[in-house]
Design a protein around this motif. Structure first.
Motif, short mmCIF file in Angstrom:
data_model
loop_
_atom_site.label_atom_id
_atom_site.label_comp_id
_atom_site.label_asym_id
_atom_site.label_seq_id
_atom_site.Cartn_x
_atom_site.Cartn_y
_atom_site.Cartn_z
N GLU A 1 51.66 21.58 42.83
CA GLU A 1 51.14 20.69 41.59
C GLU A 1 50.66 22.13 40.41
O GLU A 1 50.65 22.82 40.63
CB GLU A 1 49.69 20.05 42.32
CG GLU A 1 49.20 19.27 41.93
CD GLU A 1 48.80 18.05 42.57
OE1 GLU A 1 47.93 17.18 42.20
OE2 GLU A 1 47.75 18.58 43.49
N ASN B 1 54.44 17.60 49.66
CA ASN B 1 53.91 18.42 48.42
C ASN B 1 53.63 19.47 48.56
O ASN B 1 52.44 20.11 49.04
CB ASN B 1 52.54 17.27 48.28
CG ASN B 1 52.22 17.90 46.78
OD1 ASN B 1 50.98 17.11 46.83
ND2 ASN B 1 52.82 18.29 46.28
N SER C 1 51.06 7.40 42.89
CA SER C 1 52.34 7.86 42.94
C SER C 1 52.57 9.00 43.33
O SER C 1 53.40 8.91 44.74
CB SER C 1 53.02 7.88 41.82
OG SER C 1 52.90 7.06 40.99
N LYS C 2 51.42 9.56 43.67
CA LYS C 2 51.39 11.11 44.35
C LYS C 2 50.60 10.26 45.92
O LYS C 2 51.70 11.05 46.28
CB LYS C 2 50.80 12.25 43.87
CG LYS C 2 50.23 13.46 44.85
CD LYS C 2 49.39 13.94 44.00
CE LYS C 2 49.33 15.55 45.30
NZ LYS C 2 48.26 16.50 45.08
N TYR D 1 49.60 8.79 38.34
CA TYR D 1 49.63 9.82 38.95
C TYR D 1 48.93 9.73 40.25
O TYR D 1 49.83 9.98 41.11
CB TYR D 1 49.36 10.99 38.38
CG TYR D 1 49.71 11.86 38.84
CD1 TYR D 1 50.84 12.80 39.00
CD2 TYR D 1 48.53 13.31 39.56
CE1 TYR D 1 51.09 13.76 39.89
CE2 TYR D 1 48.27 13.80 40.21
CZ TYR D 1 49.75 14.66 40.51
OH TYR D 1 49.96 16.24 41.41
N ARG D 2 48.05 9.37 40.32
CA ARG D 2 47.70 9.62 42.14
C ARG D 2 47.68 8.82 43.05
O ARG D 2 48.34 9.31 44.07
CB ARG D 2 45.66 9.32 42.14
CG ARG D 2 45.58 10.80 41.06
CD ARG D 2 44.16 10.30 41.46
NE ARG D 2 43.16 11.24 40.60
CZ ARG D 2 41.71 11.73 40.39
NH1 ARG D 2 41.16 10.67 41.55
NH2 ARG D 2 41.23 12.81 39.85
N TYR E 1 54.22 8.41 47.52
CA TYR E 1 55.57 10.05 47.85
C TYR E 1 55.07 10.40 48.85
O TYR E 1 56.22 10.78 49.63
CB TYR E 1 56.16 10.90 46.80
CG TYR E 1 56.92 9.78 45.50
CD1 TYR E 1 58.10 9.27 46.31
CD2 TYR E 1 56.30 8.92 44.52
CE1 TYR E 1 58.65 8.22 45.53
CE2 TYR E 1 56.85 7.85 44.07
CZ TYR E 1 58.55 7.40 44.04
OH TYR E 1 59.40 7.18 43.52
N ALA F 1 53.90 16.91 40.70
CA ALA F 1 53.52 17.61 41.68
C ALA F 1 55.09 17.07 42.58
O ALA F 1 55.85 16.42 41.79
CB ALA F 1 53.24 16.36 42.65
N TRP G 1 60.86 16.15 41.88
CA TRP G 1 58.62 16.15 41.27
C TRP G 1 58.81 14.28 40.54
O TRP G 1 59.72 13.56 40.15
CB TRP G 1 59.03 16.81 39.69
CG TRP G 1 59.31 18.53 40.51
CD1 TRP G 1 60.09 18.76 40.28
CD2 TRP G 1 57.52 19.33 40.48
NE1 TRP G 1 59.88 20.45 40.87
CE2 TRP G 1 58.43 20.42 41.08
CE3 TRP G 1 56.63 19.34 39.62
CZ2 TRP G 1 57.76 21.67 41.00
CZ3 TRP G 1 55.84 20.32 40.17
CH2 TRP G 1 56.28 21.54 40.43
N GLU H 1 49.53 17.37 36.29
CA GLU H 1 49.54 16.04 36.60
C GLU H 1 51.11 16.39 36.87
O GLU H 1 51.82 14.98 36.57
CB GLU H 1 49.15 14.95 36.15
CG GLU H 1 47.77 14.80 35.63
CD GLU H 1 46.90 13.50 35.23
OE1 GLU H 1 46.18 12.70 35.88
OE2 GLU H 1 47.33 13.09 34.20
#
Length: 128
Positions: free
Chosen positions: A33, A30, A15-16, A12-13, A19, A38, A49, A36
């Motif tokens: 949130e 973004n 990929s966030k 997740y971190r 993006y 976003a 998302w 997990e």
């Protein structure tokens, strides 16, 4: 009409962060949130998302760009954020004026920046 789509990710971190950087040239931010998950807003709607999942089956998602310059900026930004080239900026024969770029995100999903579709009655190339 699709209101939003969600892309599953295992990291997740990472990929966030990817993006946030990759979609910035297309006007996305973004803005939401939840745990997990976003959400990314293009100025009109939170329509993209990502969410943490235990398994991922890579898919293809394309984001509309307003110009070829925006396609190029998206490609450059996504590469700098850790994406892998999967078809650099250039014209494709899907329909007239189709100038696009494609990358693989850190999870292996194919993402693209494509132009808006102009011209009534134009059909994309059939892929078999």
């Amino acid at each position: 009409m699709i209101a939003h789509t969600s892309l599953p990710v295992t990291d997740y971190r990472r990929s966030k962060a990817f993006y946030i950087k990759a979609l910035e040239p297309l006007g996305y931010q973004n803005n939401m949130e939840y745990g997990e998950a976003a959400g990314f807003n293009d100025g009109k709607n939170t329509d993209f998302w990502i969410s943490k999942e235990s398994r991922v089956t890579p898919i293809h998602v394309a984001f509309e760009a307003k110009s070829s310059a925006q396609v190029e900026a998206f490609h450059k930004s996504a590469l700098a954020a850790g994406g892998k080239d999967n078809g650099g900026p250039g014209y494709r024969d899907y329909w007239p004026g189709y100038y696009a770029a494609f990358l693989l995100d850190p999870e292996g999903n194919k993402i693209g920046g494509i132009p808006p579709r102009h011209g009534a009655g134009l059909s994309p190339r059939r892929v078999v």
